[in-house]
Write a protein that holds these residues in place. Structure first.
Motif, PDB file in Angstrom:
ATOM      1  N   TRP A 285      43.564  36.089   1.078  1.00 19.84           N
ATOM      2  CA  TRP A 285      44.322  34.894   0.654  1.00 19.84           C
ATOM      3  C   TRP A 285      45.680  35.294   0.098  1.00 19.84           C
ATOM      4  CZ3 TRP A 285      40.620  37.259  -2.172  1.00 19.84           C
ATOM      5  CH2 TRP A 285      40.915  37.567  -3.500  1.00 19.84           C
TER       6      TRP A 285
ATOM      7  N   PHE B 112      47.757  35.869   3.101  1.00 20.20           N
ATOM      8  CA  PHE B 112      48.075  34.556   3.672  1.00 20.20           C
ATOM      9  C   PHE B 112      49.209  33.902   2.876  1.00 20.20           C
ATOM     10  CE2 PHE B 112      47.702  29.980   3.762  1.00 20.20           C
ATOM     11  CZ  PHE B 112      47.566  29.703   5.111  1.00 20.20           C
TER      12      PHE B 112
ATOM     13  N   TRP C 108      56.550  31.751   7.200  1.00 17.71           N
ATOM     14  CA  TRP C 108      56.670  30.688   8.204  1.00 17.71           C
ATOM     15  C   TRP C 108      57.216  29.408   7.595  1.00 17.71           C
ATOM     16  CZ3 TRP C 108      53.073  26.813   7.428  1.00 17.71           C
ATOM     17  CH2 TRP C 108      51.771  27.151   7.046  1.00 17.71           C
TER      18      TRP C 108
ATOM     19  N   ARG D  64      60.504  17.475   6.170  1.00 21.86           N
ATOM     20  CA  ARG D  64      59.748  16.761   5.136  1.00 21.86           C
ATOM     21  C   ARG D  64      58.287  17.201   5.099  1.00 21.86           C
ATOM     22  NH1 ARG D  64      61.602  11.295   7.456  1.00 21.86           N
ATOM     23  NH2 ARG D  64      63.459  10.797   6.263  1.00 21.86           N
ATOM     24  N   ILE D  65      57.651  17.242   6.278  1.00 24.24           N
ATOM     25  CA  ILE D  65      56.212  17.522   6.294  1.00 24.24           C
ATOM     26  C   ILE D  65      55.958  18.960   5.862  1.00 24.24           C
ATOM     27  CG2 ILE D  65      54.126  17.570   7.705  1.00 24.24           C
ATOM     28  CD1 ILE D  65      55.400  15.354   9.407  1.00 24.24           C
ATOM     29  N   GLU D  66      56.798  19.881   6.333  1.00 19.60           N
ATOM     30  CA  GLU D  66      56.623  21.270   5.922  1.00 19.60           C
ATOM     31  C   GLU D  66      56.802  21.401   4.406  1.00 19.60           C
ATOM     32  OE1 GLU D  66      55.567  24.132   7.314  1.00 19.60           O
ATOM     33  OE2 GLU D  66      55.930  25.025   5.351  1.00 19.60           O
TER      34      GLU D  66
ATOM     35  N   VAL E  93      56.261  19.087   2.140  1.00 20.65           N
ATOM     36  CA  VAL E  93      55.097  18.507   1.463  1.00 20.65           C
ATOM     37  C   VAL E  93      53.910  19.470   1.561  1.00 20.65           C
ATOM     38  CG1 VAL E  93      53.389  16.653   1.608  1.00 20.65           C
ATOM     39  CG2 VAL E  93      55.831  16.114   1.696  1.00 20.65           C
ATOM     40  N   LEU E  94      53.768  20.106   2.719  1.00 18.08           N
ATOM     41  CA  LEU E  94      52.689  21.088   2.878  1.00 18.08           C
ATOM     42  C   LEU E  94      52.864  22.236   1.880  1.00 18.08           C
ATOM     43  CD1 LEU E  94      50.406  22.650   4.264  1.00 18.08           C
ATOM     44  CD2 LEU E  94      52.003  23.306   6.049  1.00 18.08           C
TER      45      LEU E  94
ATOM     46  N   GLY F 171      52.292  20.980  -1.720  1.00 15.13           N
ATOM     47  CA  GLY F 171      50.880  20.672  -1.918  1.00 15.13           C
ATOM     48  C   GLY F 171      50.067  21.948  -2.062  1.00 15.13           C
ATOM     49  N   HIS F 172      50.354  22.931  -1.218  1.00 13.68           N
ATOM     50  CA  HIS F 172      49.577  24.162  -1.247  1.00 13.68           C
ATOM     51  C   HIS F 172      49.835  24.942  -2.546  1.00 13.68           C
ATOM     52  CE1 HIS F 172      47.171  27.279   0.641  1.00 13.68           C
ATOM     53  NE2 HIS F 172      48.005  28.156   0.115  1.00 13.68           N
TER      54      HIS F 172
ATOM     55  N   THR G   6      48.526  23.031  -5.833  1.00 16.00           N
ATOM     56  CA  THR G   6      47.080  22.851  -6.015  1.00 16.00           C
ATOM     57  C   THR G   6      46.360  24.182  -5.758  1.00 16.00           C
ATOM     58  OG1 THR G   6      46.780  22.102  -3.729  1.00 16.00           O
ATOM     59  CG2 THR G   6      47.152  20.411  -5.378  1.00 16.00           C
ATOM     60  N   VAL G   7      46.354  24.617  -4.496  1.00 10.50           N
ATOM     61  CA  VAL G   7      45.557  25.792  -4.133  1.00 10.50           C
ATOM     62  C   VAL G   7      46.047  27.058  -4.845  1.00 10.50           C
ATOM     63  CG1 VAL G   7      44.840  27.267  -2.214  1.00 10.50           C
ATOM     64  CG2 VAL G   7      44.946  24.776  -1.915  1.00 10.50           C
TER      65      VAL G   7
ATOM     66  N   PHE H 134      45.505  26.948  -8.615  1.00 11.57           N
ATOM     67  CA  PHE H 134      44.098  26.995  -8.985  1.00 11.57           C
ATOM     68  C   PHE H 134      43.536  28.405  -8.786  1.00 11.57           C
ATOM     69  CE2 PHE H 134      39.576  26.644  -8.317  1.00 11.57           C
ATOM     70  CZ  PHE H 134      39.185  25.788  -9.336  1.00 11.57           C
ATOM     71  N   VAL H 135      43.814  28.980  -7.623  1.00  7.95           N
ATOM     72  CA  VAL H 135      43.256  30.300  -7.325  1.00  7.95           C
ATOM     73  C   VAL H 135      43.775  31.334  -8.317  1.00  7.95           C
ATOM     74  CG1 VAL H 135      43.288  32.186  -5.649  1.00  7.95           C
ATOM     75  CG2 VAL H 135      42.806  29.863  -4.896  1.00  7.95           C
TER      76      VAL H 135
END
Lengths: 225, 280
Positions: B130, B133, B140, B175-177, B179-180, B183-184, B187-188, B191-192
């Protein structure tokens, strides 16, 4: 846009799009005769000198049709799009009516939502011409100069190929009307959705698993000092 | 506080500096980007006010984007500079490298199985799958958001190279990238790194530069064993920063985490107010 930021972007764009680290060529490219000629919309590479190659009604410069037909396809409202007065046959049309009374949804575009630009600043005075009417300011051969350039200094025909009334990117019709927008947006939505769909539950599960481990072990095997 | 040499060095000063710069620019771009996206809603207008209004907001976002791309460029220069060109294959296959390898795929599935209460927790090397990643996700992400960002930076200028409808497409991808990525990270990643039972309440590794040895043994046992085998562990041990510095790290980290969570919650609460377009 400040001269500095514009300069920076010329450099950056040149690197990205032309693959050359030196921006010197880019400034020439902007003023090159070909580009300027193309930007008027009247002269198109090759086509402008071939008799009969000129399409009388669909005056979108041919270069814009490139990219494998992935770009927007002109939306033609039968006949009306070529009329000098788009509302000539519309019963109970009064210039006093708000445009949105009849064209509900047209306000969902960057200009209307975000700026004070009104419908009439682009579609101009009564009578409002069909967007492909030969002498209309909206006709793609001169749209950039007569409409966009009023506010966007230096607008070219290429610039005016921006789709002001953008169709809803994920709607099924858009696959036909504007394939590049449809597929690119769906691709991104699936990519983002996939990442969230996997990582959110996985992360929660990971935290939960560690918690259980601690309870089982009485104390953690994993601990920050 | 106990033993003075209780951390295993994981990041060099320059790597932490890159991460710090990334945090600051990412946050600045997130705040200005969301304010831009939500400018028709009171929430966006309020955020924009913090930057002195809409026009300034756009300028800050654009300039921050260019600085971020410059940082990306520097990261590439840095990688090329520290790469061991004499033994390129060995360097790429090294356990200290962030290159994805077959064992990462295996570890990933074992990790998944462990989360689902089967099998044992994989014994990770220096970098877990992870972590690799997360590192490449920035690549990217930056390539997508950077290329589209340059395209929409000045649409009149870009239109000298590509048709104007690229703007419609590039803006959605951008925009979508974004937000991705937000968001990642909010949150992720948070948290991790900070909220799992074993990292809670805060993991300062990326700020202190090292990870508590005990934690490293538990989560990266193969790494610690390799260091011990090669007799390098002693050289890698470092002491914790003084308490004032540690406090600063934790405070900074928590401000950023709070800001990120605030943005996530506000985004979800206001997403219905987006007026500029319809997706369906």
């Amino acid at each position: 846009m400040g001269r500095l930021t514009r300069g920076l972007q010329v450099a950056a764009l040149a690197v990205v799009l032309l693959g050359t680290p030196f921006p010197s060529g880019a400034a020439d490219a902007v003023t090159a005769y070909d580009e300027r000629a193309a930007s008027t919309g009247y002269f198109r590479e090759g086509a402008s000198v071939v008799p009969g190659a000129y399409q009388l009604y669909l005056q979108t410069p041919q270069s814009l049709g490139a990219y494998g037909g992935l770009g927007p396809r002109p939306k033609i409202v039968e006949g009306v799009s070529f009329k000098a007065d788009a509302h000539a046959g519309v019963t109970d049309y009064r210039p006093g009516y708000g445009c949105l009374d009849c064209h509900a949804g047209s306000e969902h575009n960057l200009h209307s939502a975000r700026t004070e630009v009104t419908c009439r600043q682009c579609h101009r005075g009564t009578p409002i011409a069909g967007i492909f009417h030969y002498y209309s300011a909206m006709n793609p051969i001169r749209r950039h100069a007569y409409v966009c350039a009023k506010c966007h200094e230096g607008a070219t025909a290429n610039f005016a190929a921006y789709v002001v009334h953008e169709p809803p990117a994920l709607a099924a019709e858009t696959a036909e009307g504007f394939p590049a927008l449809y597929y690119a947006t769906w691709f991104m939505v699936i990519l983002a959705g996939g990442v969230f769909l996997f990582f959110l539950p996985f992360t929660v599960g990971w935290g939960f698993r560690e918690l259980i481990q601690r309870i089982w072990a009485g104390r953690s095997h994993v601990r920050v000092g | 506080m106990s033993a003075s040499a209780s951390l295993v060095r994981r990041f060099t000063g320059i790597q932490r500096l890159f991460h710090l710069g990334l945090i600051l620019l990412f946050m600045l771009l997130s705040v200005t980007g969301l304010a831009w996206m939500f400018i028709e809603a009171p929430w966006g207008a309020w955020l924009a006010e913090l930057f002195g209004g809409y026009a300034n907001l756009l300028l800050v976002h654009r300039v921050a984007g260019l600085v971020m791309l410059a940082g990306f460029f520097l990261q590439i220069v840095y990688l090329l500079a520290v790469f061991d060109w004499r033994h390129p294959l060995r360097a790429l296959a090294s356990h200290d490298a962030l290159v994805m390898q077959w064992f990462d795929v295996v570890d990933f599935f074992r990790h998944l199985r462990w989360v689902l209460f089967g099998g044992a927790l994989p014994r990770f090397e220096r970098w877990g799958w992870w972590e690799k990643f997360d590192y490449w996700a920035v690549w990217w992400g930056l390539i997508i958001v950077g290329a589209t960002g340059l395209l929409i930076y000045n649409p009149v200028l870009s239109a000298d190279y590509v048709p104007g409808w690229f703007y419609n497409v590039a803006l959605w991808i951008h925009r979508i990238e974004a937000v991705l990525a937000m968001g990642h990270i909010f949150t992720v990643h948070f948290f991790v790194e900070h909220f799992r039972p074993s990292t809670f309440p805060f993991s300062a590794t990326m700020f202190d530069g090292g990870m508590p040895l005990e934690h490293a043994r538990a989560e990266h046992p193969r790494w610690v064993e390799r260091l011990e085998r090669e007799g390098q562990l002693q050289a890698r041990l470092m002491s914790r920063p003084v308490w004032a510095i540690r406090l600063l790290h934790i405070a900074f980290g928590y401000v950023m985490i709070a800001l990120g969570l605030f943005l996530v919650v506000s985004f979800i609460a206001h997403v219905g107010l987006l007026k500029f377009t319809a997706l369906f």
